[in-house]
Write an enzyme that holds these catalytic residues in place. Structure first.
Site, PDB file in Angstrom:
ATOM      1  CG  ASP A 253      16.569 -51.040   1.422  1.00 50.87           C
ATOM      2  OD1 ASP A 253      16.740 -51.181   0.195  1.00 50.87           O
ATOM      3  OD2 ASP A 253      16.854 -49.992   2.012  1.00 50.87           O
TER       4      ASP A 253
HETATM    5  C1  GLC Z   1      18.502 -49.188  -1.535  1.00 55.57           C
HETATM    6  C2  GLC Z   1      17.807 -48.244  -0.619  1.00 55.57           C
HETATM    7  C3  GLC Z   1      16.329 -48.115  -0.822  1.00 55.57           C
HETATM    8  C4  GLC Z   1      15.943 -48.350  -2.251  1.00 55.57           C
HETATM    9  C5  GLC Z   1      16.412 -49.721  -2.668  1.00 55.57           C
HETATM   10  C6  GLC Z   1      16.039 -50.081  -4.084  1.00 55.57           C
HETATM   11  O1  GLC Z   1      19.663 -49.700  -1.116  1.00 55.57           O
HETATM   12  O2  GLC Z   1      18.142 -48.290   0.737  1.00 55.57           O
HETATM   13  O3  GLC Z   1      15.895 -46.865  -0.349  1.00 55.57           O
HETATM   14  O4  GLC Z   1      14.569 -48.205  -2.402  1.00 55.57           O
HETATM   15  O5  GLC Z   1      17.794 -49.864  -2.497  1.00 55.57           O
HETATM   16  O6  GLC Z   1      16.737 -49.338  -5.007  1.00 55.57           O
END
Ligand code: GLC
Length: 719
Positions: free
Chosen positions: A264
């Site tokens: 993430d």
């Molecule tokens: C975020 C989220 C995740 C997402 C990622 C990319 O902070 O936790 O679910 O896919 O960023 O945008």
């Protein structure tokens, strides 16, 4: 390994291989505009030597932007390895479907599959190759804002929906240009932060993890999801992004996942804050050792670029393995054959391209709305009735919910506007704000409503109050909106509350003040029309709650599939009757609305239920013949639900667990026979040694239309 991938790997320098492992937002590329979904590291640019070696981009989409970035990149990349474009396409791209919690409420996997398929088609035309979805985290605490992204509190419902979503996004192999790769997230157990506080510690026994949390991820992987995203949280004391037990033993070895693991946003750097690594370099090494292939926005793997010459053979081998997996993903997606795969500016701008998608979005919303109260058949309304549509949500297009960055709130039809098209006369006013109230505003609304036959109160919360980083300690409907309902109640007219929400809320007062209550979730681009169609009776309400709605905050987390305890409270036993039972002194244990609950307009009864055999072997199916009867004068829909309970287990067993469900229509004045088939293998439980198997012994099957009112039959499982 394919020839193409092995030849490329043979030609690549270590720096180029590491580059494949790095993901950046679009704003690192010429004029790229990216959706920023996490904190930005200001030193980031300094840590990168060149953007022309990185493997993937996130948060950019749009055929023209993607084409321009890809062209420029390929002109500068030595081996002409195309970029992968990834983004969060969660519940629709241009056409927004209900939030995933609403899609879960449809209790119909075809709704999820269709929604994901359309989201895929639209995002491929906009140049995307990977979506960061489905989010299959099991959720039980409505204080956590991301419950809106999940399909709810039940591992079986979540597993069925996870599979449907992956199938919708990815289609069937071989790959065509209407589908993209799914990235199941957030591995693992991100949905269980302590006290519902975002990014907080997750801690549970591995036994419980395997019983309830792991199945949905496992279902998505069985459905061939191409990527897995690690979660921010710790599990078993170690952050997921460096957790070798989780990412190697369980994910790779046990679940047999061969695809790409991505972190993430910035999760590798956050290991430093977790205090389980010394610095960014240590973080990078530990994540790589755990099998993390792509570093999203932490620049930890970018640190390796400078140190590549000093890397030990063991580390180089891990880099090779990750680079290979990423190149294989690019090959499977057809990017080497066509780096501009599927992108199509003309489709993107063509209203015809999305027209049918909007029809499907409306259908999905109609399937997801949940009627939880309908006193004396207040609903459906007659189209001749005059309506007053009052409330902070009445006139807004803020019905799309979080993660709908290409959806347009400004042009989304409001509930009041949709009702204008359906009912003869309507008046509308906000009456109060989401969190504000003044006498003048409410008096004006009351004056308008005084001539109406019926009042529709459109209440709830704005989309900014659910989604990532929106944990709250109070899940009540704001006091200002309760004050509005009380004022409206003084007009002595039927009062219907439509509740727009991304999470279960405390609705006891709304329930008491209203004659009918409809849970609208964030219903998406055509949600307002779906609400109008339910209120007018053109469509039968058939959504069911995928999460328990508690009676009060102190009960949270409250979920239907709780384990047996040593001091149970009997159903129907009055509070205070016995002291030493599992209960509260100041509240019932029961929820306001249980999991699986929802009403229709017709009246379907379970009139007969027989079991084909009550003694089953391990490879058998539990077969039930169920008759449903609809005595009412209208066709009606319901969700037939089957739960089981193992009477004696090696480990403690839930009081009931959903094992089968089906949405069915029963025509007016008629009966319908349905056969329920539950494979005995589905009764497996996790044992003390963490093995998952079915025990011989006595079981019960419980059948009904929600998780509380069920008819019970006994059966046995033999060797
Ligand atoms: C975020 C989220 C995740 C997402 C990622 C990319 O902070 O936790 O679910 O896919 O960023 O945008």
């Amino acid at each position: 390994m394919s020839n193409l991938v092995s030849e490329l790997l043979a030609k690549m320098t270590t720096e180029e291989k590491i580059g494949q492992l790095i993901q950046l937002t679009g704003d690192f590329f010429q004029d790229g505009k990216a959706a920023i979904t996490g904190p930005i590291n200001e030193l980031a640019h300094l840590k990168l030597q060149t953007v022309y070696s990185v493997g993937s981009v996130l948060g950019v989409s749009g055929a023209a932007d993607v084409r321009r970035i890809q062209e420029n990149y390929l002109a500068n990349n030595r081996l002409k390895i195309p970029l992968l474009f990834m983004a969060d396409v969660v519940h629709g791209y241009q056409t927004i479907f209900p939030i995933p919690l609403g899609l879960g409420a449809s209790f119909d996997p075809t709704v999820m599959e269709t929604a994901s398929g359309i989201a895929a088609k639209e995002s491929v035309a906009a140049g995307l190759h990977v979506t960061f979805a489905p989010m299959v985290d099991l959720v039980r605490d409505p204080r956590w804002g991301r419950v809106m992204e999940s399909t709810g509190e039940d591992s079986y419902l979540n597993s069925v929906m996870a599979q449907a979503a992956v199938k919708g996004f990815q289609g069937d192999s071989p790959w065509d240009e209407k589908h993209l790769a799914a990235s199941v997230k957030h591995f693992a157990a991100y949905g269980a932060p302590e006290a519902g506080r975002e990014y907080n510690t997750v801690d549970m026994s591995e036994w419980r993890f395997r019983e309830q949390y792991l199945p949905a991820y496992s279902a998505a992987i069985n459905a061939q999801a191409m990527l897995v995203m690690t979660s921010f949280n710790t599990l078993f004391g170690v952050p997921a992004t460096q957790n070798q037990h989780l990412l190697r033993d369980i994910l790779r070895d046990e679940l047999g996942f061969h695809g790409v693991v991505i972190t993430d946003w910035n999760a590798i750097e956050e290991l430093v804050h977790h205090g389980t690594v010394r610095d960014l370099k240590d973080a990078a090494q530990k994540a790589l050792a755990a099998g993390v292939d792509i570093d999203m926005m932490a620049f930890a793997y970018a640190e390796f670029l400078n140190k590549a010459v000093e890397l030990e053979p063991g580390v180089l081998k891990l880099i090779d393995e990750s680079a290979q997996r990423i190149l294989e993903l690019k090959e499977t997606m057809g990017l080497f054959a066509d780096p501009y795969r599927g992108l199509d500016e003309s489709k993107e701008k063509d209203p015809e391209f999305i027209r049918d998608n909007l029809v499907q979005a409306q259908k999905a919303a109609e399937e997801s709305l949940v009627l939880v109260k309908n006193h004396r058949r207040t609903l459906p309304l007659s189209q001749r009735q005059n309506l007053a549509v009052i409330g902070p949500v009445a006139q807004t297009g803020d019905l799309l919910g979080s993660w709908s960055w290409k959806g347009d709130v400004e042009t989304t039809q409001s509930i009041a506007d949709a009702l204008v098209d359906t009912f003869s006369e309507i008046v509308t006013a906000p009456g109060c704000g989401y969190h504000s109230f003044n006498k003048q505003q409410v008096e004006q609304a009351k004056l308008l409503a005084s001539d109406a036959d019926v009042i529709v109160a459109a209440i709830g919360l704005p989309s900014s109050e659910s989604g990532e980083a929106t944990s709250i300690t109070d899940i009540s409907i704001p006091a200002e909106q309760i004050a509005l309902l009380k004022e409206l109640k003084t007009l002595n007219k039927p009062l219907i509350s439509v509740v727009i929400t991304g999470r279960p809320l405390l609705l006891k007062e709304v329930h008491t003040l209203s004659d009918a209550v409809l849970i609208g979730w964030f219903p998406g681009s055509k949600g307002a029309q779906a609400i109008a169609n339910i209120l007018s009776g053109k469509v039968e309400p058939s959504g069911r709650l995928p999460m328990t709605f508690p009676l009060n905050l102190g009960q949270v987390p409250l979920y239907y599939n709780a384990y047996s305890t040593g001091r149970p409270i009997e159903v129907g036993q009055k509070n205070g009757e016995y002291k030493y039972v599992t209960k509260y002194v100041d509240s019932s244990n029961e929820p306001l609305y249980p999991f699986g609950f929802g009403l229709g307009y017709g009246k379907i009864l379970l009139t007969d239920m027989t079991m084909v055999s009550n003694s089953l072997k391990m490879n058998d199916q539990l077969i039930l013949d169920v008759t449903l009867t609809n005595d009412s004068p209208r066709d009606s829909k319901t969700v037939l639900q089957c739960y089981t309970h193992q009477k004696v287990g090696e480990t403690v067993r839930p009081l009931k667990e959903l094992k089968w469900f089906k949405k069915v229509t029963v025509e007016k004045q008629s009966s319908l026979k349905i056969q329920v088939n539950i494979p005995v293998a589905r009764l497996a439980s996790v044992h003390q040694d963490l093995s998952t198997k079915v025990d011989v012994g006595d079981y019960q099957v419980m059948v009904g239309f929600d998780s509380m009112n069920l008819k019970v039959l006994d059966f046995k499982v033999k060797e």
